[in-house]
Scaffold this motif. Structure first.
Motif, PDB file in Angstrom:
ATOM      1  N   LEU A 104       0.843  -1.324  -0.049  1.00  7.94           N
ATOM      2  CA  LEU A 104       0.069   0.149   0.236  1.00  7.94           C
ATOM      3  C   LEU A 104       0.819   1.310  -0.231  1.00  7.94           C
ATOM      4  O   LEU A 104       0.743   2.259  -0.942  1.00  7.94           O
ATOM      5  CB  LEU A 104      -0.717   0.058   1.628  1.00  7.94           C
ATOM      6  N   SER A 105       1.975   1.617   0.559  1.00  9.82           N
ATOM      7  CA  SER A 105       2.169   2.631   0.985  1.00  9.82           C
ATOM      8  C   SER A 105       3.537   2.851  -0.371  1.00  9.82           C
ATOM      9  O   SER A 105       4.036   3.867  -1.041  1.00  9.82           O
ATOM     10  CB  SER A 105       3.470   1.655   2.088  1.00  9.82           C
ATOM     11  N   VAL A 106       3.864   1.416  -1.422  1.00 10.41           N
ATOM     12  CA  VAL A 106       4.443   1.487  -2.793  1.00 10.41           C
ATOM     13  C   VAL A 106       3.646   2.176  -3.052  1.00 10.41           C
ATOM     14  O   VAL A 106       4.057   3.275  -4.013  1.00 10.41           O
ATOM     15  CB  VAL A 106       5.130   0.231  -2.423  1.00 10.41           C
ATOM     16  N   HIS A 107       2.670   1.707  -3.217  1.00 11.04           N
ATOM     17  CA  HIS A 107       1.613   1.861  -4.376  1.00 11.04           C
ATOM     18  C   HIS A 107       1.213   4.009  -4.470  1.00 11.04           C
ATOM     19  O   HIS A 107       0.712   3.784  -5.211  1.00 11.04           O
ATOM     20  CB  HIS A 107      -0.252   1.119  -3.995  1.00 11.04           C
ATOM     21  N   CYS A 124      12.590  13.146  -2.782  1.00  8.77           N
ATOM     22  CA  CYS A 124      12.707  15.069  -2.108  1.00  8.77           C
ATOM     23  C   CYS A 124      11.670  15.364  -1.690  1.00  8.77           C
ATOM     24  O   CYS A 124      12.406  15.997  -0.470  1.00  8.77           O
ATOM     25  CB  CYS A 124      12.386  15.456  -3.744  1.00  8.77           C
ATOM     26  N   HIS A 125      10.359  14.664  -1.129  1.00  9.07           N
ATOM     27  CA  HIS A 125      10.034  15.148   0.106  1.00  9.07           C
ATOM     28  C   HIS A 125      10.005  14.590   1.136  1.00  9.07           C
ATOM     29  O   HIS A 125       8.697  14.753   1.865  1.00  9.07           O
ATOM     30  CB  HIS A 125       8.433  15.368  -0.790  1.00  9.07           C
ATOM     31  N   LEU A 126      10.564  12.993   0.734  1.00 11.75           N
ATOM     32  CA  LEU A 126      10.068  12.489   2.316  1.00 11.75           C
ATOM     33  C   LEU A 126      11.886  12.355   2.020  1.00 11.75           C
ATOM     34  O   LEU A 126      12.962  12.389   2.211  1.00 11.75           O
ATOM     35  CB  LEU A 126       9.744  11.138   2.329  1.00 11.75           C
ATOM     36  N   PRO A 127      12.225  12.147   3.518  1.00 16.08           N
ATOM     37  CA  PRO A 127      13.443  11.601   4.310  1.00 16.08           C
ATOM     38  C   PRO A 127      13.448  10.514   3.645  1.00 16.08           C
ATOM     39  O   PRO A 127      13.295   9.299   3.116  1.00 16.08           O
ATOM     40  CB  PRO A 127      13.167  11.064   6.128  1.00 16.08           C
ATOM     41  N   PRO A 128      14.622   9.734   3.575  1.00 16.22           N
ATOM     42  CA  PRO A 128      15.891   8.679   2.630  1.00 16.22           C
ATOM     43  C   PRO A 128      14.869   7.850   3.057  1.00 16.22           C
ATOM     44  O   PRO A 128      14.534   7.311   4.481  1.00 16.22           O
ATOM     45  CB  PRO A 128      17.175   8.665   3.172  1.00 16.22           C
ATOM     46  N   GLN A 129      14.780   6.393   2.616  1.00  7.54           N
ATOM     47  CA  GLN A 129      13.982   5.340   2.706  1.00  7.54           C
ATOM     48  C   GLN A 129      15.237   4.777   4.111  1.00  7.54           C
ATOM     49  O   GLN A 129      14.419   3.651   4.938  1.00  7.54           O
ATOM     50  CB  GLN A 129      13.671   4.278   1.947  1.00  7.54           C
ATOM     51  N   ASP A 130      16.063   4.648   4.200  1.00  3.44           N
ATOM     52  CA  ASP A 130      17.258   3.797   5.177  1.00  3.44           C
ATOM     53  C   ASP A 130      16.742   4.690   6.282  1.00  3.44           C
ATOM     54  O   ASP A 130      16.988   3.738   7.482  1.00  3.44           O
ATOM     55  CB  ASP A 130      18.199   3.537   4.932  1.00  3.44           C
ATOM     56  N   GLN A 131      15.947   5.331   6.843  1.00  2.00           N
ATOM     57  CA  GLN A 131      15.760   6.444   7.863  1.00  2.00           C
ATOM     58  C   GLN A 131      14.243   5.880   8.237  1.00  2.00           C
ATOM     59  O   GLN A 131      13.349   6.995   7.649  1.00  2.00           O
ATOM     60  CB  GLN A 131      15.805   8.165   8.412  1.00  2.00           C
ATOM     61  N   THR A 132      14.168   4.948   8.706  1.00  2.00           N
ATOM     62  CA  THR A 132      12.825   4.000   8.783  1.00  2.00           C
ATOM     63  C   THR A 132      11.386   4.674   9.037  1.00  2.00           C
ATOM     64  O   THR A 132      10.600   5.120   8.856  1.00  2.00           O
ATOM     65  CB  THR A 132      12.495   2.674   8.801  1.00  2.00           C
ATOM     66  N   THR A 183       6.610   8.291   9.406  1.00  2.00           N
ATOM     67  CA  THR A 183       6.146   8.903  10.475  1.00  2.00           C
ATOM     68  C   THR A 183       5.933   9.933   9.549  1.00  2.00           C
ATOM     69  O   THR A 183       4.808  10.587   9.002  1.00  2.00           O
ATOM     70  CB  THR A 183       7.265   9.259  11.241  1.00  2.00           C
ATOM     71  N   ALA A 184       6.867  10.773   8.588  1.00  2.00           N
ATOM     72  CA  ALA A 184       6.790  12.136   7.872  1.00  2.00           C
ATOM     73  C   ALA A 184       6.146  11.238   6.428  1.00  2.00           C
ATOM     74  O   ALA A 184       5.201  12.714   6.755  1.00  2.00           O
ATOM     75  CB  ALA A 184       8.456  12.260   6.970  1.00  2.00           C
ATOM     76  N   LYS A 185       5.834  10.574   5.853  1.00  2.00           N
ATOM     77  CA  LYS A 185       4.466   9.925   4.983  1.00  2.00           C
ATOM     78  C   LYS A 185       2.865  10.087   5.837  1.00  2.00           C
ATOM     79  O   LYS A 185       2.288  10.261   4.964  1.00  2.00           O
ATOM     80  CB  LYS A 185       4.545   8.851   4.525  1.00  2.00           C
ATOM     81  N   ALA A 186       3.257   9.535   7.240  1.00  2.00           N
ATOM     82  CA  ALA A 186       2.075   9.385   8.087  1.00  2.00           C
ATOM     83  C   ALA A 186       1.428  10.971   8.112  1.00  2.00           C
ATOM     84  O   ALA A 186       0.106  11.121   7.392  1.00  2.00           O
ATOM     85  CB  ALA A 186       1.414   8.379   8.690  1.00  2.00           C
ATOM     86  N   LYS A 187       2.404  11.818   8.211  1.00  2.00           N
ATOM     87  CA  LYS A 187       1.739  12.935   8.747  1.00  2.00           C
ATOM     88  C   LYS A 187       2.002  13.652   7.544  1.00  2.00           C
ATOM     89  O   LYS A 187       0.025  14.622   7.673  1.00  2.00           O
ATOM     90  CB  LYS A 187       3.244  14.335   9.061  1.00  2.00           C
ATOM     91  N   MET A 188       2.508  13.626   6.573  1.00  2.00           N
ATOM     92  CA  MET A 188       2.056  14.466   5.091  1.00  2.00           C
ATOM     93  C   MET A 188       0.744  14.014   4.604  1.00  2.00           C
ATOM     94  O   MET A 188      -0.123  14.917   4.107  1.00  2.00           O
ATOM     95  CB  MET A 188       3.402  14.543   3.903  1.00  2.00           C
TER      96      MET A 188
END
Length: 528
Positions: free
Chosen positions: A43-46, A85-93, A98-103
Motif C-alpha cells: 500500500l505504501s509503495v502504491h 525529494c519530499h520524504l526523508p531517505p528510506q533507510d531512515q525507516t 512518520t513523515a509519510k503518515a503526517k504528510m
C-alpha cells in the motif's frame, strides 16, 4: 496403572495440546501480521508513486514543472520521483514512515476540506515554504559527490562554502537549487546578463531631461533625472518635535523602542514612494561595473556617506532581483545598504542636490505623519495581528489596515505597486509594509537611552548592522507599528551568495528590503 501415572500422562498430554494450540495461534498471528505488513508495504509503495501523489496534490503546474525540471529532463536519463525529494531517505525507516503518515493525513484532509482555488500557488513554490517539505538529507542521499567530473569552478567554490557553513548558517541545497525539482522560468541562480527593460530604454533620447528640477522654495516638487525620462515626487516634510519610540503600554512593544524621547527634526524632503525599479535600473545601466570598491574605502572616516571618488555601480546580480514579480513602479529590492548609499551619491551628482538615506528619527517622524498612535491610521495592533491565542479561533481584522499597508494578509507574498494603498497624513506611500527601508543610522538596541530625554537630529554612527524600518510584504501587523525597529542581518542575508568574496551590491537571501531617499533643502530656501 496407578492413579499418579495416569494423572501425569493426562497433564502431559494437556500441556502438549496447550502448547500446540499456542504455537498454532502464534503461527497464525505471524502469518496474519506478515500479511498485514506486506499489505501495508505494498500500500505504501502504491501510494508513493508519482501518480498517487498527484491525485491529492492539485497544484496546476506541479506535474508539468516536474517534467521540465532537471530531475526528469536531464542527460543521464534518471527520473527522480516525488517521494525521493519530499520524504526523508528510506533507510531512515521511522522518520520516513512518520513523515509519510503526517504528510498523507494532512494532504488528504486538505483535499477533502479546502478549495484549491483559494491557494496562493506562487507563495507555496517559494523557498520559505519549500524548506518545510524537502529534507536536506534527501538531497544529499542522491548527491553524495558535490565535486563530480566536469563541475565548474564557480560550483566548486559554492559547494566548498556550503560544506563549511551548512550547520552554521543553516544552508540547504534548495537555497541555491530551488528549481531542481520543479522548473520555474522566473528563477535563476546564475549571474544576470544584460540590462533589464525599463521605461527609459524605449524612449527617444531627444525627450530626455536636460537638467534636474530647480527648487527655490520649501514646497513639494517632482524631481526629473537628467539624461532620462524618469521623474519622482519629493514631499516637503516640515520640521517638528515628536515622541520617538513606544512605552510598554503599546501592544507588542519591544525593549529597543524605549525609553521614549522627545526628538526634534529639521525640515527635509522625502520621496513619496520607495525607489522604484525604473529608477534603480537606470542607475545600474549608467554606472554598472565589474570592478569592486571595498566598503572600507567608500565609507571614509566612518562617514555615513560614501567617499566622493567612489561612484562605480553594481556588478550583475545572481538571478532576477525582482523575483519575477515585475519591475516598473514596484520598489527596487535586494540591494545592500552600501548599494543604496551609492545610489544616493549618484543621484546627488546628476541632480546637483544632496540626496541621502533618512535618519531613523526622520523616518519615524515621517511615518507617523503627526500622529502618536501605533499606526498613522486608527486601530489596535492586537486586532490586526495574527499573534496570540485567540487567533486560533478568530481571524484578525483587515479592514482599515489593508487600505494603507501591504503586509502578510494582502500582499500575496510579494511586493506591490504604490497605487495599491493610500498615503499617510504627510502624503507618503508605503511607509509601513511593502519593503523594509534602510536608514542612515547604525543599529543600537540601547540607542534611545544614550542621548537623554530631548535630542535634535540624532544619528547613530557606531555599530555593525544598519537600522531598517517599516516591515515588509510578509510582516505581521505587530511588526508594522510606527515605533517598531529592525536591523540588517548581513551574514544571513548573504548566506547563499556563491561568490568569494561575496557581493557588496546585492543580497541573496532577503527580498523585502529597499529604500527611499530624502533630500536636504538648501538653507536659503527655508528662510523664504
Amino acid at each position: 496403572m496407578s492413579s499418579n501415572n495416569y494423572s501425569n500422562r493426562y497433564n502431559s498430554k494437556k500441556r502438549k495440546n496447550f502448547f500446540k494450540g499456542k504455537l498454532f495461534i502464534l503461527i497464525i498471528g505471524f502469518l496474519v501480521g506478515a500479511g498485514i505488513m506486506i499489505g501495508l508495504y505494498n500500500l505504501s509503495v502504491h501510494y508513493s508513486s508519482d501518480e498517487s501523489c498527484m491525485k491529492c496534490h492539485v497544484h496546476p503546474q506541479a506535474e508539468q514543472s516536474w517534467k521540465l525540471s532537471k530531475h526528469v529532463n536531464n542527460s543521464s536519463g534518471v527520473k527522480v520521483h516525488c517521494v525521493a525529494c519530499h520524504l526523508p531517505p528510506q533507510d531512515q525507516t521511522w522518520n520516513y514512515y512518520t513523515a509519510k503518515a503526517k504528510m498523507g493525513i494532512k494532504d488528504v484532509w486538505s483535499y477533502w476540506t479546502k478549495d484549491s482555488a483559494d491557494f496562493n500557488w506562487e507563495a507555496k513554490s517559494e523557498l520559505e515554504n519549500a524548506i518545510k517539505y524537502i529534507p536536506n538529507e534527501s538531497c544529499k542521499e542522491c548527491h553524495q559527490n558535490l565535486f563530480p567530473e566536469g563541475v565548474t569552478s564557480d560550483a566548486i567554490t559554492a559547494h566548498l562554502y556550503y560544506e563549511d557553513n551548512e550547520k552554521k548558517l543553516n544552508l540547504q541545497c534548495i537555497s541555491c537549487h530551488l528549481d531542481a525539482g520543479h522548473y520555474n522560468p522566473n528563477y535563476s541562480h546564475g549571474k544576470m546578463t544584460g540590462l533589464p527593460a525599463s521605461r527609459n530604454a524605449s524612449v527617444d533620447t531627444s525627450l530626455f531631461f536636460k537638467e534636474s528640477t530647480p527648487v527655490g522654495t520649501f514646497e513639494s516638487f517632482t524631481e526629473q533625472i537628467p539624461g532620462s525620462v524618469i521623474t519622482f515626487n519629493m514631499v516637503a516634510i516640515p520640521g517638528g518635535t515628536f515622541k520617538m519610540g513606544s512605552t510598554s503600554k503599546e501592544a507588542f512593544h519591544q525593549a529597543d523602542e524605549a525609553p521614549v524621547r522627545t526628538v526634534t527634526v529639521s525640515p527635509f524632503f522625502m520621496a513619496e514612494v520607495e525607489v522604484t525599479w525604473d529608477q534603480y535600473w537606470m542607475f545600474y545601466g549608467k554606472t554598472m561595473s565589474e570592478g569592486r570598491t571595498p566598503p572600507d574605502k567608500v565609507y571614509a572616516n566612518n562617514s555615513t556617506n560614501p567617499a566622493a571618488d567612489a561612484i562605480s555601480g553594481p556588478t550583475p546580480p545572481f538571478g532576477f532581483p525582482d523575483q519575477g514579480w515585475g519591475t516598473g513602479d514596484r520598489p527596487a529590492i535586494t540591494m545592500t545598504h552600501y548599494a543604496a548609499e551609492i545610489f544616493c551619491q549618484w543621484l546627488s551628482e546628476v541632480t546637483g542636490k544632496k540626496y541621502r538615506l533618512p535618519t531613523e528619527a526622520e523616518w519615524e517622524y515621517a511615518a507617523r505623519g503627526g500622529t502618536e498612535t501605533p499606526y498613522f491610521f486608527a486601530g489596535n495592533p492586537k486586532d490586526f495581528s495574527d499573534q496570540g491565542f485567540m487567533r486560533k479561533f478568530f481571524d484578525a481584522k483587515t479592514d482599515s489596515i489593508s487600505s494603507y499597508v501591504i503586509y502578510s494578509k494582502n500582499s500575496k507574498n510579494k511586493t506591490q505597486e504604490p497605487s495599491f494603498v493610500k498615503p499617510n497624513p504627510f502624503g507618503l506611500v508605503n511607509m509601513l509594509g511593502n519593503v523594509m527601508e534602510y536608514c542612515a543610522d547604525k543599529y543600537d538596541a540601547e540607542a534611545y537611552g544614550k542621548t537623554g530625554e530631548t535630542v535634535t537630529d540624532p544619528l547613530v554612527t557606531e555599530g555593525t548592522e544598519w537600522v531598517v524600518r517599516g516591515g515588509n510584504y510578509a510582516s505581521d501587523a505587530a511588526d508594522l507599528r510606527s515605533a517598531a525597529r529592525g536591523s540588517t542581518n548581513h551574514d544571513q542575508w548573504l548566506k547563499t551568495d556563491p561568490q568569494q568574496p561575496k557581493s557588496i551590491w546585492w543580497y541573496s537571501d532577503i527580498r523585502g528590503i529597499g529604500f527611499r531617499v530624502v533630500c536636504e533643502p538648501e538653507s536659503e530656501i527655508l528662510t523664504k
